[in-house]
Design an enzyme around this catalytic site. Structure first.
Site, mmCIF file in Angstrom:
data_model
loop_
_atom_site.group_PDB
_atom_site.id
_atom_site.type_symbol
_atom_site.label_atom_id
_atom_site.label_comp_id
_atom_site.label_asym_id
_atom_site.label_seq_id
_atom_site.Cartn_x
_atom_site.Cartn_y
_atom_site.Cartn_z
ATOM 1 N N HIS A 110 9.586 -73.550 1.198
ATOM 2 C CA HIS A 110 8.528 -74.366 1.815
ATOM 3 C C HIS A 110 8.910 -74.965 3.178
ATOM 4 O O HIS A 110 8.646 -76.133 3.449
ATOM 5 C CB HIS A 110 8.126 -75.499 0.871
ATOM 6 C CG HIS A 110 7.362 -75.051 -0.342
ATOM 7 N ND1 HIS A 110 6.675 -73.879 -0.423
ATOM 8 C CD2 HIS A 110 7.168 -75.667 -1.551
ATOM 9 C CE1 HIS A 110 6.087 -73.780 -1.611
ATOM 10 N NE2 HIS A 110 6.373 -74.830 -2.320
ATOM 11 N N HIS A 185 -0.514 -77.898 -0.674
ATOM 12 C CA HIS A 185 0.097 -77.884 -2.004
ATOM 13 C C HIS A 185 -0.519 -78.919 -2.955
ATOM 14 O O HIS A 185 0.187 -79.483 -3.795
ATOM 15 C CB HIS A 185 1.600 -78.116 -1.871
ATOM 16 C CG HIS A 185 2.424 -77.511 -2.965
ATOM 17 N ND1 HIS A 185 2.234 -77.807 -4.291
ATOM 18 C CD2 HIS A 185 3.433 -76.611 -2.927
ATOM 19 C CE1 HIS A 185 3.114 -77.132 -5.021
ATOM 20 N NE2 HIS A 185 3.847 -76.388 -4.206
ATOM 21 N N GLU A 322 -2.472 -72.354 -4.118
ATOM 22 C CA GLU A 322 -2.047 -72.415 -2.716
ATOM 23 C C GLU A 322 -2.514 -71.159 -1.998
ATOM 24 O O GLU A 322 -1.929 -70.094 -2.145
ATOM 25 C CB GLU A 322 -0.531 -72.535 -2.647
ATOM 26 C CG GLU A 322 0.011 -73.764 -3.362
ATOM 27 C CD GLU A 322 1.477 -73.581 -3.731
ATOM 28 O OE1 GLU A 322 2.311 -73.479 -2.822
ATOM 29 O OE2 GLU A 322 1.782 -73.520 -4.926
HETATM 30 C C1 GLA Z 1 8.340 -75.505 -6.138
HETATM 31 C C2 GLA Z 1 7.108 -74.778 -5.658
HETATM 32 C C3 GLA Z 1 6.216 -74.358 -6.803
HETATM 33 C C4 GLA Z 1 7.003 -73.666 -7.894
HETATM 34 C C5 GLA Z 1 8.182 -74.527 -8.298
HETATM 35 C C6 GLA Z 1 9.030 -73.946 -9.412
HETATM 36 O O1 GLA Z 1 7.989 -76.767 -6.578
HETATM 37 O O2 GLA Z 1 6.372 -75.598 -4.818
HETATM 38 O O3 GLA Z 1 5.160 -73.543 -6.344
HETATM 39 O O4 GLA Z 1 7.425 -72.404 -7.476
HETATM 40 O O5 GLA Z 1 8.994 -74.807 -7.159
HETATM 41 O O6 GLA Z 1 9.500 -72.688 -9.157
#
Ligand code: GLA
Length: 359
Positions: A110, A185, A322
């Site tokens: 991210h 998100h 998302e």
């Molecule tokens: C992060 C991501 C989620 C998910 C989790 C667990 O929090 O934002 O989309 O993939 O990891 O894997």
């Protein structure tokens, strides 16, 4: 929810809460910390208004939460980059590492350590020509930030429309070639603040393929799989909980749904998915310009975070849809490119349309 609980200063920049209202009495709130979507207050079948976006009542709670991405804008790249790097025109780009796994592998999740979700954006409220309230957030991401090339300008605008939808528009441009794949998100629970898990929510996804997740580091393997005859088939509307305990490798490894769905894009802006709750009568239809969506239902939540309604966020307490371009497209050249040329205009639109509906 009080605006004063979002007023603070991070690295010398003021944080605030921006509340939008529409002519039908609906409201939605946003903060410039991570350009986050904080609330969406909508009626249920009995006319009771409640908030269907998960999160917290104060900035402080966002800062200390176990789930770090509630409502946040994700960038520069949503999802996971295998081994936190990629090749760009024969040059190896190394990104910041913010995930490490037991077997020694690692990744970039991210957008990295101080990603867009944790930056304080500049926020301004406006009204469009239809009289709808909107808030725009601006950010300058300097070259080399988290390892990414090029100075990047980003603008995210949220509009609360008079059709009872929240629209998210993403605009960006860079002075150098850079990958870019933004998303939001937000987690939803259509049963409101006192809602328990989302297993009784119905979901329909307009797509017949998903990307295989690598169980080692949660990135994608590059393999495209048909949803047919798997628990990931949401072509016909079904309850999220219907197949979530099926012993299918992607579900076991992802702790429920944790996958990217390739959508059947039949127009530039089209219907991607529908989420409904029989209990509350609330539904959200998601329309988008994006080619796919990442589905995650909070399978890793432990109950450590206490949400707006004072209840713990436990496993499957919310659903994130998302809308984004393909994850790790920089390492999978058979996926559509996410590279943004210098001075090219990046534009995406995703709309969450609220309705009261019967199943
Ligand atoms: C992060 C991501 C989620 C998910 C989790 C667990 O929090 O934002 O989309 O993939 O990891 O894997």
């Amino acid at each position: 929810m009080n605006s004063s609980d979002f007023k603070s200063s991070i690295n010398g920049i003021q944080t605030d809460l921006f509340i939008l209202k529409n002519k039908n009495g609906l409201s939605a709130a946003f903060t410039n910390y991570g350009a986050r979507w904080i609330s969406f207050n909508v009626p249920d079948k009995n006319g009771t208004i409640d908030d269907i976006v998960l999160g917290f009542n104060s900035l402080q709670e966002y800062l200390k939460a176990e789930e770090k991405y509630h409502g946040a804008i994700i960038g520069r790249i949503a999802g996971r980059i295998k081994r936190a790097g990629f090749n760009l025109n024969n040059k190896q780009i190394e990104l910041s590492i913010n995930e490490k796994f037991p077997d020694g592998s690692y990744g970039h999740l991210h957008g990295g350590i101080q990603s867009f979700s944790f930056r304080v954006w500049e926020g301004t409220k406006n009204i469009n020509e239809r009289g709808e309230e909107m808030v725009s957030f601006h950010l300058l991401s300097p070259a080399k930030e988290e390892g990414y090339p090029g100075n990047l300008k980003v603008e995210v605008t949220y509009t609360l429309s008079n059709n009872n939808s929240v629209k998210i528009e993403y605009n960006a441009s860079s002075d150098k070639l850079t990958p870019l794949c933004l998303t939001n998100h937000a987690y939803f629970n259509l049963n409101g603040r006192s809602g328990h898990d989302v297993l009784n929510h119905y979901l329909q996804i307009n797509g017949s393929e998903f990307l295989e997740m690598d169980p080692i580091d949660f990135s994608v393997t590059g393999k495209i799989i048909e949803v047919k005859n798997t628990p990931l088939d949401f072509n016909k509307m079904k309850k999220i909980g219907a197949d979530i305990n099926v012993r299918y490798y992607q579900i076991i490894e992802g702790r429920g749904y944790n996958s990217y769905f390739i959508l059947t894009q039949n127009a530039a802006f089209y219907s991607a998915a529908i989420l409904k709750s029989e209990e509350s009568g609330r539904s959200l239809e998601i329309l988008t310009t994006e080619p796919g969506l990442q589905l995650y239902c909070g399978g890793y939540w432990t109950g450590q975070d206490f949400g707006k309604g004072g209840l713990p966020y436990r496993k499957y307490g919310g659903v994130a849809l998302e809308l984004q371009q393909y994850p790790d497209a920089v390492n999978n050249r058979h996926f559509p490119t996410i590279l943004l040329e210098p001075n090219q205009k990046y534009y995406q639109l995703t709309e969450y349309r609220f309705r009261l509906s019967t199943i």
